[in-house]
Scaffold this motif. Structure first.
Motif, PDB file in Angstrom:
ATOM      1  N   TYR A  83       0.767  -1.369   0.361  1.00  0.00           N
ATOM      2  CA  TYR A  83       0.122  -0.115  -0.196  1.00  0.00           C
ATOM      3  C   TYR A  83       0.574   0.913   0.108  1.00  0.00           C
ATOM      4  O   TYR A  83       0.514   2.031  -0.767  1.00  0.00           O
ATOM      5  CB  TYR A  83      -0.989   0.103   1.141  1.00  0.00           C
ATOM      6  N   ARG A  84       2.063   1.072   1.283  1.00  0.00           N
ATOM      7  CA  ARG A  84       2.640   2.707   0.761  1.00  0.00           C
ATOM      8  C   ARG A  84       3.215   2.764  -0.091  1.00  0.00           C
ATOM      9  O   ARG A  84       3.515   4.077  -0.585  1.00  0.00           O
ATOM     10  CB  ARG A  84       3.875   2.178   1.638  1.00  0.00           C
ATOM     11  N   GLU A  85       3.960   1.780  -1.044  1.00  0.00           N
ATOM     12  CA  GLU A  85       4.492   1.487  -2.177  1.00  0.00           C
ATOM     13  C   GLU A  85       3.608   2.510  -3.830  1.00  0.00           C
ATOM     14  O   GLU A  85       4.344   3.378  -4.025  1.00  0.00           O
ATOM     15  CB  GLU A  85       5.325   0.771  -2.605  1.00  0.00           C
ATOM     16  N   GLN A  86       2.977   1.901  -3.801  1.00  0.00           N
ATOM     17  CA  GLN A  86       1.269   2.557  -4.708  1.00  0.00           C
ATOM     18  C   GLN A  86       1.311   4.221  -4.202  1.00  0.00           C
ATOM     19  O   GLN A  86       0.840   4.564  -5.060  1.00  0.00           O
ATOM     20  CB  GLN A  86       0.186   1.331  -3.854  1.00  0.00           C
ATOM     21  N   LEU A  87       1.097   3.956  -3.057  1.00  0.00           N
ATOM     22  CA  LEU A  87       0.915   5.805  -2.383  1.00  0.00           C
ATOM     23  C   LEU A  87       1.566   6.097  -2.379  1.00  0.00           C
ATOM     24  O   LEU A  87       1.354   7.632  -3.341  1.00  0.00           O
ATOM     25  CB  LEU A  87       0.250   5.748  -0.992  1.00  0.00           C
ATOM     26  N   GLN A  88       2.529   6.061  -2.412  1.00  0.00           N
ATOM     27  CA  GLN A  88       3.907   7.339  -2.973  1.00  0.00           C
ATOM     28  C   GLN A  88       4.587   7.270  -4.555  1.00  0.00           C
ATOM     29  O   GLN A  88       4.671   8.158  -5.290  1.00  0.00           O
ATOM     30  CB  GLN A  88       5.145   6.602  -1.793  1.00  0.00           C
ATOM     31  N   ALA A  89       4.306   6.416  -5.046  1.00  0.00           N
ATOM     32  CA  ALA A  89       4.420   6.556  -6.375  1.00  0.00           C
ATOM     33  C   ALA A  89       3.369   7.120  -7.051  1.00  0.00           C
ATOM     34  O   ALA A  89       3.519   8.288  -8.227  1.00  0.00           O
ATOM     35  CB  ALA A  89       4.191   5.279  -6.842  1.00  0.00           C
ATOM     36  N   GLN A  90       1.623   7.415  -6.486  1.00  0.00           N
ATOM     37  CA  GLN A  90       0.837   8.060  -7.335  1.00  0.00           C
ATOM     38  C   GLN A  90       1.224   9.730  -6.780  1.00  0.00           C
ATOM     39  O   GLN A  90       1.018  10.073  -7.302  1.00  0.00           O
ATOM     40  CB  GLN A  90      -0.114   7.469  -6.446  1.00  0.00           C
TER      41      GLN A  90
END
Length: 207
Positions: free
Chosen positions: A137-144
């Protein structure tokens, strides 16, 4: 649920996402949240209560997850270390553009729904945020966040065509706080990550 150390590949992906967000967060400089930005964070679905304990009017943000927490739970998040959780006070700390975008693109309802889908919502804080699902989740949020910062930077600095006689006049200087009060309206109008992240399945091997 048992905590499990991320694999080398997951750790590298997480490192790259943090590095990209940090690169963007250096400009513009951090500043205190004006009332308008604070109101927008509180209006994100689920943010009226602490994600972890349900206390009303939480005022500490975890910018890694885009979530709001009470002061007691924020202390628990601090103990997880900055690789997992980075906590900011809504009223006492300075915030970067990337920090605020993470809060506007995240939200307690969205993150809670994600945890519920993967049946880990009742795990202790010390375990929950160290799961591979939370890391995903963290990875996807920060990528967004990084993608939106890129789009916003490009929109603010359009290329000048060679045939133009002269570049447009520079925009008038903005007062402190205007960046937060005005620019982030675009983030509020941008569809949330909710649908994609809530439905998303973690990478192969995540349990």
């Amino acid at each position: 649920a048992r905590s499990r150390e991320p694999s080398p590949c997951e750790a590298e992906r997480s490192r790259r996402a943090r590095s990209e967000t940090m690169r963007h967060s250096r400009s513009p400089p951090a500043q205190a949240l004006p009332a308008g930005a604070l109101d927008k964070i509180r209006q994100v679905p689920g943010n009226e209560k602490c994600l972890d304990c349900g206390a009303v009017e939480p005022d500490w943000g975890d910018v890694q997850h885009g979530s709001l927490h009470c002061i007691q739970c924020a202390g628990s998040h601090r103990s997880l270390g900055v690789r997992v959780s980075v906590v900011r006070s809504l009223t006492m700390d300075n915030w970067t553009e990337a920090n605020l975008l993470a809060m506007l693109l995240g939200g307690n309802k969205q993150l809670r729904s994600f945890f519920e889908r993967h049946k880990i919502e009742n795990s202790d804080v010390e375990v929950l945020y160290r799961t591979r699902q939370a890391s995903f989740y963290r990875e996807q949020l920060q990528a967004q966040v990084a993608r939106m910062l890129d789009r916003r930077a490009n929109a603010k600095s359009p290329p000048t065509l060679p045939e133009e006689p002269a570049p447009p006049p520079p925009a008038p200087a903005r007062k402190p706080g205007e960046m937060f009060a005005n620019d982030f309206d675009v983030a509020v109008r941008t569809p949330s990550l909710g649908a994609s992240l809530t439905r998303a399945l973690p990478p192969a091997g995540v349990r």
